[in-house]
Motif scaffolding. Structure first.
Motif, short mmCIF file in Angstrom:
data_model
loop_
_atom_site.label_atom_id
_atom_site.label_comp_id
_atom_site.label_asym_id
_atom_site.label_seq_id
_atom_site.Cartn_x
_atom_site.Cartn_y
_atom_site.Cartn_z
N LEU B 108 0.91 -14.41 -11.56
CA LEU B 108 0.84 -13.86 -10.21
C LEU B 108 0.93 -15.00 -9.20
CD1 LEU B 108 -2.25 -11.60 -10.88
CD2 LEU B 108 0.10 -10.78 -10.56
N PRO B 109 1.37 -14.68 -7.98
CA PRO B 109 1.34 -15.72 -6.95
C PRO B 109 -0.10 -16.18 -6.70
CG PRO B 109 2.35 -13.68 -6.14
CD PRO B 109 1.87 -13.40 -7.51
N ASN B 110 -0.25 -17.45 -6.26
CA ASN B 110 -1.58 -18.02 -6.07
C ASN B 110 -2.47 -17.18 -5.16
OD1 ASN B 110 -1.53 -20.11 -7.82
ND2 ASN B 110 -0.67 -21.56 -6.35
N ALA B 111 -1.89 -16.67 -4.09
CA ALA B 111 -2.69 -15.89 -3.14
C ALA B 111 -3.24 -14.64 -3.83
CB ALA B 111 -1.84 -15.51 -1.93
N GLU B 112 -2.41 -14.03 -4.67
CA GLU B 112 -2.81 -12.82 -5.38
C GLU B 112 -3.92 -13.15 -6.39
OE1 GLU B 112 -2.25 -9.80 -4.96
OE2 GLU B 112 -2.85 -8.87 -6.85
N ILE B 113 -3.76 -14.29 -7.09
CA ILE B 113 -4.80 -14.72 -8.03
C ILE B 113 -6.12 -14.87 -7.28
CG2 ILE B 113 -5.61 -16.65 -9.44
CD1 ILE B 113 -2.79 -17.04 -10.40
N ARG B 114 -6.05 -15.54 -6.13
CA ARG B 114 -7.26 -15.79 -5.36
C ARG B 114 -7.91 -14.47 -4.92
NH1 ARG B 114 -9.66 -20.34 -3.06
NH2 ARG B 114 -11.26 -19.58 -1.64
N ARG B 115 -7.08 -13.55 -4.49
CA ARG B 115 -7.60 -12.27 -4.04
C ARG B 115 -8.34 -11.56 -5.17
NH1 ARG B 115 -6.96 -7.35 -4.10
NH2 ARG B 115 -5.27 -7.41 -5.62
N ARG B 116 -7.70 -11.60 -6.37
CA ARG B 116 -8.32 -10.89 -7.50
C ARG B 116 -9.60 -11.54 -7.95
NH1 ARG B 116 -3.92 -8.99 -11.79
NH2 ARG B 116 -5.60 -9.22 -13.27
N GLU B 119 -12.33 -10.68 -5.61
CA GLU B 119 -12.76 -9.30 -5.85
C GLU B 119 -13.72 -9.24 -7.04
OE1 GLU B 119 -9.44 -6.46 -5.68
OE2 GLU B 119 -10.40 -5.55 -7.44
#
Lengths: 287, 346
Positions: B108-116, B119
């Motif tokens: 996943l893109p880094n931003a998406e990893i961070r978001r998950r 969460e």
């Protein structure tokens, strides 16, 4: 209770005279056997002034010895880093038959005299050695050349990295690696992202020790070198030759460079410990 | 179907860790592997994860043969007993690890990893601790990081090895309740290993009782507690009295015939009767066969030790009930037993 703490501390503390005596004894010992000889090296080197010192180092044979020493250490230390990590990885993370034998083998260079390890290489790779004829046929020179120096140095300094890492890795166990693998990491990723960061300070420490010894090694290197001035003389060998020729200023000048290299190593180690001491403790303590 | 293990055996040298184990883990259930240390429960869990290979047997994950799969191909989350957090990484990096090591194409893109990850940290109530290192966390917090890290890869099966073993009693209880809530919310097929019967009975949908590399019984907590399949299960789950008896025609004669209790077990002749303390009723009776040897009244329940023809029977009753009937040390009493399970004497 501050009073209690004070009382219990004073029962643990020795009387003043004993503390003073212990400190003086320790300092005197250090001064006499470590600091004084080190100072003598620099004093003797600079006896005829900075000019003579500088000239002695500009001498082509001296330069060649410095270059050869750095080159030998530059090859031997990275290789031992690699071997050391591999060996400790095997020993700490896997169970297999012959593990104790391997540990004993790693310690062998510590217990065998360096001169003997040098001789072994001569017997193996020398002109009349076991592999001598084959090597001559293929025009490969090992003894009395750089490869021999490197091999002897590798042998003598092999235990430093492995000895530093094995207890550390054994203590850390394999759970973090297992966690990484279950989480989807490949073996390579697990090594670079989990194992290596956990051992990096121990590894660096082992490499520094290994390097110090690699540059200072005399016995094993002396046997395989052949003492060809300007060609196969490393710094410790060159110091000996100059000293035997009563060329004290030059001998001590080269020795001072060797001592400086050791001091730099020591300083690097101290800085590392001071700068990353808490992190070092953390990797040992575990999460 | 979640997981199906059949005929799994595993030896370590001379030691038989698992002996032809068959087990099915249903999709979405929370299953406990319960047993004393050395019963093979952790080995079984590690085989499910792919951290250990069985000598024989097969393992199916969602209908597909899985023994040939590497741990990372199985899509399982594993929570280690001592958490095995990466000590040199922050909480955030620990949880993100499984997402970051994916091959480039699947990552996943880094931003998406961070978001998950953020969460997940909120889910385990550790959002404010994202930048801490494991050494700076308490045991319960580390446990939750380990759980978040395992959940990050969205596993189809979650495996937990003694998840509460290293925690103190209060934290353990809280975390247990929290984990049950989490499971009810996510319905992820979960297997946890424990040696604590209370934990297994309280938390699991079904309990697998193991002993010496074999499965003794599988059932709901109520089933295994009320109808233990073997003497081992009886003794491992809760308090139990063992009294020698003789069974004849479905009637167990205890204490030399002074007590007769019906038993449904197909046993004939000399046997051992297993009786739960709360299935024993006592009443004062000067002519009764029992003799009160000891009374312990701590908490709401009173424990009474009764001498019965040379053997000791432990009974349990509410404290106020004991006060009501006025039974004291040294009194004689009548003994009534509600339920007896008889097993052949070995």
């Amino acid at each position: 209770m501050p009073g209690e703490a004070h009382a219990s501390r004073s029962t643990l503390v020795e009387p003043l005279w004993l503390r003073a005596a212990l400190i003086v004894a320790a300092l005197a010992f250090l001064g006499l056997f470590l600091l004084l000889p080190l100072t003598v090296v620099f004093v003797e080197a600079l006896k005829r002034g900075v000019g003579a010192y500088w000239n002695a180092l500009q001498e082509p044979d001296a330069l060649s010895a410095i270059k050869l020493t750095l080159m030998t250490a530059g090859i031997a230390v990275p290789l031992n880093l690699l071997f050391g990590v591999c060996a400790s990885w095997c020993i700490a993370k896997f169970d297999f038959h012959g593990k104790h034998l391997l540990i004993t083998l790693i310690d062998l260079p510590f217990s065998v005299s360096p001169v003997i390890s040098g001789m072994v290489y001569v017997l193996l790779f020398g002109l009349n050695g076991l592999l001598g004829p084959w090597l001559r046929e293929h025009d490969v020179q090992i003894i009395f050349a750089l490869p021999g120096l490197v091999l002897a140095t590798i042998f003598v300094t092999f235990p430093f990295v492995a000895r530093e890492l094995i207890p550390l890795m054994q203590e850390q166990g394999t759970e973090e690696e297992e966690a990484a693998i279950v989480l989807g990491a490949s073996g390579w990723q697990t090594f670079w992202r989990v194992t290596l960061p956990n051992i990096k300070w121990g590894l660096l420490y082992g490499v520094l020790l290994c390097n110090a010894r690699a540059m200072g090694e005399f016995g094993a290197v002396s046997v395989v070198s052949g003492h060809i001035r300007g060609e196969t003389n490393t710094m410790p060998l060159h110091v000996e030759i100059l000293y035997n020729e009563y060329n004290f200023v030059a001998a001590f000048a080269v020795a001072s460079v060797l001592a400086l290299l050791a001091l730099v190593t020591l300083a690097a180690k101290t800085v590392l410990e001071w700068r990353f001491g808490h992190e070092l403790a953390a990797t040992r303590r575990g999460g | 179907m979640g997981l199906r293990l059949s005929g799994i055996s595993k030896r370590f040298g001379d030691y038989q860790a698992l002996d032809t184990v068959d087990l099915e883990v249903r999709t979405g259930e929370l299953l406990a592997l319960l047993g004393p240390s050395g019963s093979g429960k952790t080995t079984l869990l590690r085989i499910m994860a792919g951290l250990e290979q069985p000598d024989t047997g097969s393992l199916q994950l969602h209908g597909e043969e899985a023994l040939g799969l590497k741990p990372r191909e199985r899509g399982v989350g594993f929570v280690f007993q001592h958490y095995a957090l990466f000590r040199h990484m922050t909480v955030l990096d620990n949880v993100a690890f499984g997402l970051k090591v994916r091959p480039r194409g699947e990552r996943l893109p880094n931003a998406e990893i961070r978001r998950r990850v953020e969460e997940l940290l909120r889910l385990v109530q550790l959002a404010p601790f994202a930048d801490r290192y494991p050494a700076q966390l308490s045991g319960g917090q580390r446990q939750r990081v380990a759980l978040a890290r395992a959940l990050a890869i969205e596993p189809k099966v979650l495996l937990l090895d003694e998840p509460f073993g290293a925690l103190d009693a209060k934290v353990r209880k809280e975390l247990r309740r929290w984990l049950r809530g989490l499971h009810d919310e996510m319905h992820i097929t979960s297997v946890f290993v424990t040696h604590d019967q209370e934990e297994a009975l309280e938390l699991a949908d079904r309990v697998v009782v193991m002993s010496q590399g074999r499965i003794e019984q599988v059932g709901t907590p109520a089933e295994v507690y009320d109808n233990p399949a073997s003497t081992f299960v009886y003794e491992f789950l809760g308090q139990v009295n063992r009294l020698d008896c003789v069974v004849d025609g479905g009637i167990a004669a205890l204490a030399g015939g002074a007590l007769r209790v019906a038993t449904g077990d197909p046993v004939q002749g000399p046997a051992v009767a297993f009786i739960r303390p709360h299935d024993v009723t006592l009443s004062p009776d000067p002519e009764g066969p029992g003799n009160v040897l000891g009374v312990v009244t701590v908490g709401p329940q009173a424990r009474i030790e009764v001498g019965l023809a040379g053997q000791i029977l432990e009974a349990e009753m509410p404290r106020d009930r004991l006060a009501q009937i006025g039974l004291r040390l040294g009194h004689r009493c009548a003994v009534q037993i509600e339920r007896v399970r008889a097993f052949p004497r070995v």
